[in-house]
Design a protein around this motif. Structure first.
Motif, PDB file in Angstrom:
ATOM      1  N   VAL A   1     -40.670  -0.402  35.121  1.00 50.35           N
ATOM      2  CA  VAL A   1     -42.100  -0.108  34.947  1.00 50.35           C
ATOM      3  C   VAL A   1     -42.916  -1.335  35.331  1.00 50.35           C
ATOM      4  O   VAL A   1     -43.898  -1.239  36.066  1.00 50.35           O
ATOM      5  N   TYR A   2     -42.504  -2.498  34.855  1.00 54.21           N
ATOM      6  CA  TYR A   2     -43.221  -3.734  35.163  1.00 54.21           C
ATOM      7  C   TYR A   2     -43.280  -3.974  36.675  1.00 54.21           C
ATOM      8  O   TYR A   2     -44.347  -4.224  37.235  1.00 54.21           O
ATOM      9  N   PHE A   3     -42.150  -3.875  37.341  1.00 56.33           N
ATOM     10  CA  PHE A   3     -42.119  -4.139  38.779  1.00 56.33           C
ATOM     11  C   PHE A   3     -42.853  -3.055  39.579  1.00 56.33           C
ATOM     12  O   PHE A   3     -43.422  -3.338  40.635  1.00 56.33           O
ATOM     13  N   TYR A   4     -42.869  -1.832  39.063  1.00 59.66           N
ATOM     14  CA  TYR A   4     -43.644  -0.763  39.705  1.00 59.66           C
ATOM     15  C   TYR A   4     -45.129  -1.111  39.664  1.00 59.66           C
ATOM     16  O   TYR A   4     -45.833  -1.013  40.668  1.00 59.66           O
ATOM     17  N   ILE A   5     -45.606  -1.529  38.496  1.00 61.43           N
ATOM     18  CA  ILE A   5     -47.018  -1.905  38.352  1.00 61.43           C
ATOM     19  C   ILE A   5     -47.324  -3.116  39.227  1.00 61.43           C
ATOM     20  O   ILE A   5     -48.327  -3.139  39.939  1.00 61.43           O
ATOM     21  N   LYS A   6     -46.472  -4.105  39.183  1.00 61.36           N
ATOM     22  CA  LYS A   6     -46.680  -5.329  39.955  1.00 61.36           C
ATOM     23  C   LYS A   6     -46.773  -5.032  41.452  1.00 61.36           C
ATOM     24  O   LYS A   6     -47.581  -5.611  42.166  1.00 61.36           O
ATOM     25  N   GLY A   7     -45.991  -4.092  41.933  1.00 58.53           N
ATOM     26  CA  GLY A   7     -45.987  -3.744  43.350  1.00 58.53           C
ATOM     27  C   GLY A   7     -47.206  -2.953  43.795  1.00 58.53           C
ATOM     28  O   GLY A   7     -47.489  -2.853  44.980  1.00 58.53           O
ATOM     29  N   ARG A   8     -47.941  -2.400  42.838  1.00 59.98           N
ATOM     30  CA  ARG A   8     -49.097  -1.565  43.186  1.00 59.98           C
ATOM     31  C   ARG A   8     -50.414  -2.125  42.677  1.00 59.98           C
ATOM     32  O   ARG A   8     -51.450  -1.530  42.871  1.00 59.98           O
ATOM     33  N   GLU A   9     -50.382  -3.236  42.022  1.00 63.07           N
ATOM     34  CA  GLU A   9     -51.556  -3.913  41.469  1.00 63.07           C
ATOM     35  C   GLU A   9     -52.177  -3.175  40.295  1.00 63.07           C
ATOM     36  O   GLU A   9     -52.531  -3.782  39.313  1.00 63.07           O
ATOM     37  N   SER A  10     -52.351  -1.859  40.394  1.00 61.49           N
ATOM     38  CA  SER A  10     -52.950  -1.097  39.299  1.00 61.49           C
ATOM     39  C   SER A  10     -52.413   0.325  39.345  1.00 61.49           C
ATOM     40  O   SER A  10     -52.318   0.915  40.419  1.00 61.49           O
ATOM     41  N   VAL A  11     -52.042   0.856  38.180  1.00 57.80           N
ATOM     42  CA  VAL A  11     -51.553   2.231  38.090  1.00 57.80           C
ATOM     43  C   VAL A  11     -52.108   2.883  36.839  1.00 57.80           C
ATOM     44  O   VAL A  11     -52.553   2.211  35.916  1.00 57.80           O
ATOM     45  N   THR A  12     -52.021   4.203  36.801  1.00 60.17           N
ATOM     46  CA  THR A  12     -52.430   4.930  35.604  1.00 60.17           C
ATOM     47  C   THR A  12     -51.184   5.292  34.789  1.00 60.17           C
ATOM     48  O   THR A  12     -50.064   5.324  35.322  1.00 60.17           O
TER      49      THR A  12
ATOM     50  N   HIS B   1     -45.858  -8.965  25.327  1.00 59.37           N
ATOM     51  CA  HIS B   1     -45.324 -10.165  25.977  1.00 59.37           C
ATOM     52  C   HIS B   1     -46.272 -10.716  27.040  1.00 59.37           C
ATOM     53  O   HIS B   1     -45.896 -11.540  27.861  1.00 59.37           O
ATOM     54  N   ASN B   2     -47.503 -10.196  27.025  1.00 60.57           N
ATOM     55  CA  ASN B   2     -48.553 -10.668  27.937  1.00 60.57           C
ATOM     56  C   ASN B   2     -48.178 -10.505  29.415  1.00 60.57           C
ATOM     57  O   ASN B   2     -48.480 -11.357  30.245  1.00 60.57           O
ATOM     58  N   LEU B   3     -47.506  -9.391  29.729  1.00 66.75           N
ATOM     59  CA  LEU B   3     -47.102  -9.131  31.111  1.00 66.75           C
ATOM     60  C   LEU B   3     -48.000  -8.108  31.792  1.00 66.75           C
ATOM     61  O   LEU B   3     -48.115  -8.100  33.006  1.00 66.75           O
ATOM     62  N   VAL B   4     -48.621  -7.213  31.000  1.00 69.31           N
ATOM     63  CA  VAL B   4     -49.563  -6.237  31.543  1.00 69.31           C
ATOM     64  C   VAL B   4     -50.803  -6.182  30.664  1.00 69.31           C
ATOM     65  O   VAL B   4     -50.758  -6.544  29.491  1.00 69.31           O
ATOM     66  N   ILE B   5     -51.898  -5.735  31.274  1.00 69.11           N
ATOM     67  CA  ILE B   5     -53.133  -5.513  30.532  1.00 69.11           C
ATOM     68  C   ILE B   5     -53.735  -4.193  31.001  1.00 69.11           C
ATOM     69  O   ILE B   5     -53.418  -3.702  32.084  1.00 69.11           O
ATOM     70  N   SER B   6     -54.608  -3.672  30.171  1.00 69.74           N
ATOM     71  CA  SER B   6     -55.306  -2.436  30.506  1.00 69.74           C
ATOM     72  C   SER B   6     -56.791  -2.747  30.626  1.00 69.74           C
ATOM     73  O   SER B   6     -57.505  -2.785  29.624  1.00 69.74           O
ATOM     74  N   PRO B   7     -57.263  -2.984  31.865  1.00 67.81           N
ATOM     75  CA  PRO B   7     -58.674  -3.322  32.049  1.00 67.81           C
ATOM     76  C   PRO B   7     -59.618  -2.158  31.728  1.00 67.81           C
ATOM     77  O   PRO B   7     -60.777  -2.362  31.425  1.00 67.81           O
ATOM     78  N   GLU B   8     -59.089  -0.943  31.794  1.00 71.60           N
ATOM     79  CA  GLU B   8     -59.849   0.234  31.370  1.00 71.60           C
ATOM     80  C   GLU B   8     -58.856   1.272  30.876  1.00 71.60           C
ATOM     81  O   GLU B   8     -57.685   1.264  31.270  1.00 71.60           O
ATOM     82  N   ARG B   9     -59.308   2.122  30.024  1.00 71.29           N
ATOM     83  CA  ARG B   9     -58.429   3.106  29.383  1.00 71.29           C
ATOM     84  C   ARG B   9     -57.586   3.884  30.400  1.00 71.29           C
ATOM     85  O   ARG B   9     -58.118   4.478  31.338  1.00 71.29           O
ATOM     86  N   GLY B  10     -56.262   3.842  30.187  1.00 72.81           N
ATOM     87  CA  GLY B  10     -55.354   4.603  31.035  1.00 72.81           C
ATOM     88  C   GLY B  10     -54.949   3.934  32.327  1.00 72.81           C
ATOM     89  O   GLY B  10     -54.149   4.466  33.075  1.00 72.81           O
ATOM     90  N   LYS B  11     -55.482   2.742  32.614  1.00 70.69           N
ATOM     91  CA  LYS B  11     -55.099   1.999  33.828  1.00 70.69           C
ATOM     92  C   LYS B  11     -54.427   0.700  33.406  1.00 70.69           C
ATOM     93  O   LYS B  11     -54.822   0.068  32.426  1.00 70.69           O
TER      94      LYS B  11
END
Length: 72
Positions: free
Chosen positions: A15-26, A51-61
């Protein structure tokens, strides 16, 4: 380590690497990509967020943080 724990850790890393590869996902994209429930994805994202690896800048993203990671 239990097989179920190993599967969970593998999925969380994926999941982490999927998000990292796309910059932003829902959350919905993650559910569809990993073929799991929304609740499971939410638990995975919560673990990554703690673990401070992802953040949600807006709900669901979701996006990754600038924290450096070491692949193992």
């Amino acid at each position: 380590m239990k097989p179920s724990t190993d599967r969970m850790l593998t999925r969380i890393k994926s999941v982490y690497f999927y998000i990292k590869g796309r910059e932003s996902v829902t959350t919905k994209e993650l559910v569809e990509e990993f073929g799991t429930t929304q609740r499971t994805i939410q638990r995975d994202l919560s673990a990554l967020e703690q673990h401070n690896l992802v953040i949600s800048p807006e709900r669901g993203k979701w996006t990754t943080t600038s924290r450096k990671t070491i692949m193992s």
